[in-house]
Design a protein around this motif. Structure first.
Motif, mmCIF file in Angstrom:
data_model
loop_
_atom_site.group_PDB
_atom_site.id
_atom_site.type_symbol
_atom_site.label_atom_id
_atom_site.label_comp_id
_atom_site.label_asym_id
_atom_site.label_seq_id
_atom_site.Cartn_x
_atom_site.Cartn_y
_atom_site.Cartn_z
ATOM 1 N N ILE A 147 10.802 -4.084 -3.494
ATOM 2 C CA ILE A 147 9.892 -5.113 -3.999
ATOM 3 C C ILE A 147 8.872 -4.454 -4.919
ATOM 4 N N GLN A 148 8.765 -4.984 -6.111
ATOM 5 C CA GLN A 148 7.814 -4.453 -7.089
ATOM 6 C C GLN A 148 6.384 -4.701 -6.628
ATOM 7 N N PRO A 149 5.457 -3.783 -6.907
ATOM 8 C CA PRO A 149 4.044 -4.012 -6.567
ATOM 9 C C PRO A 149 3.518 -5.282 -7.229
ATOM 10 N N LEU A 150 2.582 -5.936 -6.563
ATOM 11 C CA LEU A 150 1.981 -7.150 -7.088
ATOM 12 C C LEU A 150 0.588 -6.862 -7.630
ATOM 13 N N TYR A 151 0.389 -7.190 -8.900
ATOM 14 C CA TYR A 151 -0.909 -7.035 -9.570
ATOM 15 C C TYR A 151 -1.562 -8.408 -9.651
ATOM 16 N N LEU B 270 -8.469 -1.546 -6.202
ATOM 17 C CA LEU B 270 -9.297 -2.459 -6.994
ATOM 18 C C LEU B 270 -9.694 -1.805 -8.309
ATOM 19 N N LEU B 271 -9.385 -2.499 -9.401
ATOM 20 C CA LEU B 271 -9.799 -2.074 -10.737
ATOM 21 C C LEU B 271 -10.791 -3.099 -11.258
ATOM 22 N N PHE B 272 -12.036 -2.679 -11.449
ATOM 23 C CA PHE B 272 -13.128 -3.583 -11.808
ATOM 24 C C PHE B 272 -13.517 -3.387 -13.265
ATOM 25 N N PHE B 273 -13.391 -4.466 -14.059
ATOM 26 C CA PHE B 273 -13.812 -4.440 -15.463
ATOM 27 C C PHE B 273 -15.306 -4.730 -15.522
ATOM 28 N N VAL C 78 -5.576 -5.113 -7.308
ATOM 29 C CA VAL C 78 -6.397 -6.256 -7.717
ATOM 30 C C VAL C 78 -7.209 -5.845 -8.935
ATOM 31 N N ILE C 79 -7.168 -6.667 -9.966
ATOM 32 C CA ILE C 79 -7.894 -6.398 -11.205
ATOM 33 C C ILE C 79 -8.960 -7.477 -11.352
ATOM 34 N N LEU C 80 -10.207 -7.072 -11.239
ATOM 35 C CA LEU C 80 -11.334 -8.019 -11.274
ATOM 36 C C LEU C 80 -11.890 -8.089 -12.693
#
Length: 314
Positions: free
Chosen positions: A5-9, A105-108, A70-72
């Motif tokens: 299963i591919q990672p979910l972004y 978590l990647l936070f913009f 998770v990309i915020l």
């Protein structure tokens, strides 16, 4: 045979310009993507859409369930009353949801937490906010990196300067104050001094940068400045570059503190800009050398970026 299963972004704050640019690279590289916002819209064939209010803990947990990264990229109304309540709630909720799912978590983020910086803004620049909005951003960035230092979460903060680019007409200062006004045959506007250098991040570079950070194992648990061209032009030069690209005369006028204050009586967004005037009245040099060296990445030059921004309108 087992199927991997591919990672979910999962992108929180979907359908904004940075979220869209990031999603473009994720889908182009065959990653599973979920788009989350109050009213998410499908782009690039993405069908995993979740309607959620990320100021709600329950909504955030539901939206993040099953995520690997998770990309915020959330954007809020430009109002300190909203920011001071919503941003701490969002950061609390997202950290909690990422912990519950074991997600990174990647936070913009922006540069407001630095305040007025003499010389180059670097990832190591201390937080010294010169505004109420900057104090909010410093608080949530500190909270996130404290969790990282404690070993509770894998997270990265990716910062951009003020930005411009194709389809950034709602949030890009150069789009709003120069290009949109030239399209209406009006003079461009510049807030503050037009003779001060001011870095701007090109949105396709920001989205590409977000994607690269999400893929690189060594990039986690630190702060990065997204690729941004240097040296920074001043306001007059930006006006001239847009005028040249659009084939119009380079006419503009300046809005200083007095004019902004008077206008702010009628327009709350303009009123909110007053406390950020220091960004335009002093040199604003955003340094992305760390990213450029690590990823061997050359940011898009301002003339090319502006030409492409104008071309995207046709």
């Amino acid at each position: 045979m087992e199927t991997t299963i591919q990672p979910l972004y999962t992108i929180l704050g979907a359908n904004g310009v940075i979220a869209n640019e990031t999603a473009k690279h994720l889908t182009a590289n065959n990653h599973r993507v979920r788009l989350v916002s109050r009213n998410p819209k499908s782009i690039y064939g993405i069908t995993d859409l979740v309607s959620a209010d990320i100021t709600s803990e329950a909504d955030t947990l539901r939206a993040v369930q099953g995520s690997d990264v998770v990309i915020l990229c959330a954007g809020l109304k430009y109002d300190i009353k909203v920011w001071s309540v919503a941003w701490p709630a969002i950061m609390d909720n997202v950290i909690r949801a990422c912990k519950a799912n074991g997600a990174k978590l990647l936070f913009f983020d922006n540069v407001y937490s630095y305040g007025l910086v003499e010389g180059q803004m670097l990832e190591s620049s201390p937080y010294n906010p010169a505004s109420k909005k900057g104090a909010v951003r410093a608080r949530i960035a500190t909270q996130l990196m404290d969790e990282v230092q404690a070993g509770n979460i894998n997270a990265t903060i990716a910062r951009a300067a003020d930005f411009y680019g194709p389809h950034a007409n709602q949030t890009g200062f150069l789009n709003l104050m120069i290009m949109e006004r030239f399209k209406k045959k009006s003079a461009a506007m510049w807030i503050g001094r037009d003779d001060m250098p001011h870095s701007y991040t090109y949105t396709p570079d920001a989205g590409h940068g977000m994607y690269l950070l999400s893929q690189q194992a060594e990039s986690w648990n630190q702060v990065w400045h997204l690729p941004t061209a240097a040296p920074a032009p001043d306001g007059k030069a930006y006006v001239q570059m847009f005028a040249t690209a659009m084939g119009v005369k380079a006419k503009h006028f300046n809005l200083g503190k007095f004019m902004l204050g008077a206008t702010g009586i009628f327009d709350t967004t303009v009123k909110e800009i007053v406390e950020m005037l220091y960004q335009n009245n002093y040199p604003y040099h955003f340094n992305s050398g760390k990213f450029e060296k690590f990823f061997n990445y050359t940011p898009t030059g301002y003339q090319q970026g502006i030409r492409d921004t104008v071309a995207a309108e046709k």
